[in-house]
Scaffold this motif. Structure first.
Motif, PDB file in Angstrom:
ATOM      1  N   SER B 127      40.644  32.233  35.744  1.00  0.00           N
ATOM      2  CA  SER B 127      41.755  31.667  36.518  1.00  0.00           C
ATOM      3  C   SER B 127      41.855  32.331  37.892  1.00  0.00           C
ATOM      4  CB  SER B 127      43.070  31.793  35.756  1.00  0.00           C
ATOM      5  OG  SER B 127      43.232  33.082  35.276  1.00  0.00           O
ATOM      6  N   ASP B 172      43.460  27.365  31.748  1.00  0.00           N
ATOM      7  CA  ASP B 172      43.308  28.310  32.858  1.00  0.00           C
ATOM      8  C   ASP B 172      43.184  27.567  34.184  1.00  0.00           C
ATOM      9  OD1 ASP B 172      43.464  30.477  31.279  1.00  0.00           O
ATOM     10  OD2 ASP B 172      41.305  30.929  31.262  1.00  0.00           O
ATOM     11  N   LEU B 173      42.391  26.518  34.138  1.00  0.00           N
ATOM     12  CA  LEU B 173      42.125  25.727  35.337  1.00  0.00           C
ATOM     13  C   LEU B 173      43.423  25.126  35.852  1.00  0.00           C
ATOM     14  CD1 LEU B 173      39.629  24.795  36.929  1.00  0.00           C
ATOM     15  CD2 LEU B 173      39.623  22.737  35.541  1.00  0.00           C
ATOM     16  N   GLU B 175      46.464  26.084  35.138  1.00  0.00           N
ATOM     17  CA  GLU B 175      47.378  27.157  35.514  1.00  0.00           C
ATOM     18  C   GLU B 175      47.070  27.648  36.932  1.00  0.00           C
ATOM     19  OE1 GLU B 175      48.119  29.804  32.011  1.00  0.00           O
ATOM     20  OE2 GLU B 175      47.753  31.299  33.572  1.00  0.00           O
ATOM     21  N   ALA B 176      45.784  27.825  37.193  1.00  0.00           N
ATOM     22  CA  ALA B 176      45.367  28.353  38.488  1.00  0.00           C
ATOM     23  C   ALA B 176      45.561  27.334  39.594  1.00  0.00           C
ATOM     24  CB  ALA B 176      43.905  28.787  38.423  1.00  0.00           C
TER      25      ALA B 176
END
Lengths: 237, 396
Positions: B127, B172-173, B175-176
């Motif tokens: 991330s 993660d993707l 979220e980032a």
């Protein structure tokens, strides 16, 4: 053969014809003879070297020619004789590994006489060499040689101190000393029983402990006693 | 670091001098070649033994440091990658992740990708890496702040035991990418996809997009997408998804679309509207019938079986005949369109007429194939029959 006086007595008896005493004296000084030969030749001399034989012959000659009224000890006299003979030998053989001294043998001796006189110091009543030879002779009986003592020596001051105390305690106990003399072995377990020292510590330094006990048992080795002076203890016992 | 040892010589051997120090302990020192001290002499030695032991510690320390360095190198660069994530904006990047979703390797698939990964560091979480990629994309001017863009991302698990964790990568993707005007097109791939794509020498994202196109029959094979950019492929996919109404698509494509493409596209539109398995089956023979008469006959037989829809067929064929009068070879397109639009609106027919006029001009030289065109006509009638069936079903 513990004191200079004893050596002089033996020398007298040799002069009177006691060949056994001569043999004993030579045997006693053998390490010293080799040491002097090595010192003169600046290399290690073993008994198979020709220099060793020459030194031995020179030493034998020193026994005969030593006069106790001389101002020097027997060992320093023997040293001078051995050195002179070796220098003569080198000159004759014209060998390479001789001393780089161009002077005559007589000059060498006079110079050495001076230096040894200086080395001895006037106050030294006993010859340190004799004491070391004595110690060496004693240690051999207990199966100890100087080379291995490093491994048995204490590395820390505290250990050394407690070993000195243990030795002091030991020499005061007659039975322990007797057992050491008879069995030629340090009665560590008995020492541990009567003191608070750890067996492991004493065992680890066993040969060193034997050495200092022997030195303590020979108060006549005045100079060696000097090595066993702890901060709070006087030499000798 | 030499230590001075002062002591009295008690013994001299071939290689050693035994000294008794003034503390009463014994030391063996190395005898120099040209020195042979007398017993009882005072002697000063420079301990070589202690420096040897000092060297020992130093060498041990050096070996330790070296092995730690080696370990860190090995653990970072030679760690087994667990996942591969391919990211396409236009800069195309591939990231290899370890089991803990830390980036252990970065590959720029094109020059733009190379410039992006220049400023990325290894051993960071996925991330974090994505956030840096966002910053880099903005800094390097590949995207403008506030302007929406699409990030095509595909993740592949490189070992079967991690497959379940691919969702974590998507999380993660996302979220980032919070607070970013980004539309993430996320795909899962398999190891076969990866090997296939590398075999065909196309990027993973392209391959997976191509695969999706192939599934929706826009292209025959995933490898057909080689020449096209990711964004082009994405547009293709979107056209379909965002415009489910065939009429709109037709009007969109009216001028640009090729004649040959038309039937295919219409079939697809039908598929979207009416996922009737029977009809799909019928679509297949249509391709074949262009060259195969015998199967056309079979289709005609089928048509006779569809008697309940006959009146509508007639209606259909009437209009079909009307078309025929203009050009015999218009074939299936027109009649099919008619049938379809029958239940929706007639307006479309006019548009189709325009198209067929264009077609007419193009194909006026192809009259030699009249026979096969007739077959098409029959076939399309049959199709129309089927369509009628469905439309009649819809009636109350």
């Amino acid at each position: 053969m513990d004191t200079t006086q004893e050596v002089e007595e033996i020398l007298h008896s040799i002069k009177d014809g006691d060949e056994l005493a001569r043999e004993r004296l030579i045997k006693y000084y053998k390490p010293y003879i080799l040491n002097v030969a090595g010192n003169v030749c600046k290399r290690y001399i073993s008994w198979s070297d020709e220099e060793a034989s020459i030194s031995l012959l020179a030493f034998n000659k020193a026994i005969d020619t030593y006069k106790d009224d001389q101002d020097r000890t027997f060992t320093s006299y023997a040293y001078l004789i051995i050195k002179r003979d070796l220098v003569d030998f080198f000159k004759k053989e014209n060998q390479r590994h001789h001393l780089s001294l161009d002077v005559e043998g007589g000059d060498v001796i006079s110079r050495e006489e001076y230096s040894i006189g200086f080395y001895e110091g006037s106050e030294r009543k006993r010859d340190l060499v004799d004491e070391i030879m004595d110690l060496n002779e004693q240690l051999t009986k207990y199966g100890v040689v100087f080379e291995e003592l490093e491994d048995y020596s204490p590395k820390h001051k505290k250990t050394r101190q407690s070993l000195l105390e243990a030795a002091t305690f030991f020499v005061q106990k007659e039975e322990l000393v007797k057992e050491l003399f008879v069995k030629k072995k340090l009665p560590i377990s008995k020492l541990v029983k009567e003191t608070s020292y750890k067996y492991k510590t004493l065992e680890k330094h066993r040969k060193y402990l034997v050495t200092i006990i022997l030195i303590k048992l020979h108060p006549e080795w005045v100079q060696l006693q000097g090595f066993l002076k702890p901060s709070n203890e006087k030499g000798g016992s | 670091m030499k230590k001075e040892i002062v002591g009295t010589v008690v013994k001299v051997t071939d290689d050693e001098i035994v000294l008794m120090t003034k503390e009463g302990t014994f030391k063996n020192v190395v005898r120099p070649d040209n020195e042979f001290p007398l017993i009882g002499q005072s002697y000063v030695a420079y301990s070589t033994k202690s420096s040897v032991s000092w060297m020992k510690y130093v060498s041990v320390a050096v070996i330790l440091m070296f092995s730690i360095m080696l370990y860190s190198i090995f653990s970072s660069e030679h760690q087994d990658p667990a996942y591969l994530v391919a990211i396409d904006v236009n800069p195309s990047i591939e990231l290899e992740l370890n089991e803990d979703f830390e980036v252990i390797r970065m590959i720029g698939n094109n020059d733009e990708g190379e410039t992006i990964i220049e400023n990325l560091s290894l051993n960071r979480s996925f991330s974090e890496a994505v956030m840096t990629i966002h910053e880099e994309l903005e800094q390097k001017g590949y995207i403008e702040e506030g302007t929406p863009f699409t990030m095509v991302t595909s993740a592949v698990s490189l070992s079967t035991e991690h497959e379940a964790n691919l969702e974590q990568i998507e999380r993660d993707l996302e979220e980032a990418s919070e607070n970013k005007q980004v539309n993430i097109d996320y795909m899962h791939g398999s190891e076969e996809d990866l090997s296939e794509s590398s075999e065909k020498n196309i990027s993973l994202n392209k391959y997976l997009l191509g695969k999706r196109l192939a599934e929706e029959s826009k292209v025959n094979d995933a490898s057909e997408v080689i020449g096209e950019s990711v964004s082009q492929l994405l547009d293709k996919l979107k056209q379909d998804e965002s415009n489910p109404n065939p009429n709109e698509v037709q009007s969109n494509n009216k001028k640009s679309s090729q004649v040959e493409e038309l039937p295919n596209q219409e079939n697809k539109q039908e598929n979207v509207e009416k996922p009737d398995p029977e009809q799909q089956q019928d679509n297949k023979p249509e391709h074949e019938n262009r060259d195969n008469r015998s199967s056309t006959n079979q289709a005609t037989e089928n048509k006779e079986e569809d008697k309940p829809s006959n009146d509508q067929n007639e209606e259909k064929s009437e209009s079909g005949n009307a078309e025929k009068s203009k050009a015999e070879d218009r074939g299936s397109n027109v009649s099919e369109n008619e049938t379809q639009d029958d239940s929706h609106n007639r307006k479309n027919e006019n548009e189709n007429d325009k198209e067929t006029d264009d077609k007419e001009r193009q194909e006026s030289s192809d009259h030699g194939e009249e026979g096969s065109n007739k077959n098409h006509e029959e076939k399309s009638n049959e199709d129309a029959g089927n369509n009628k069936d469905q439309s009649s079903d819809k009636r109350p």
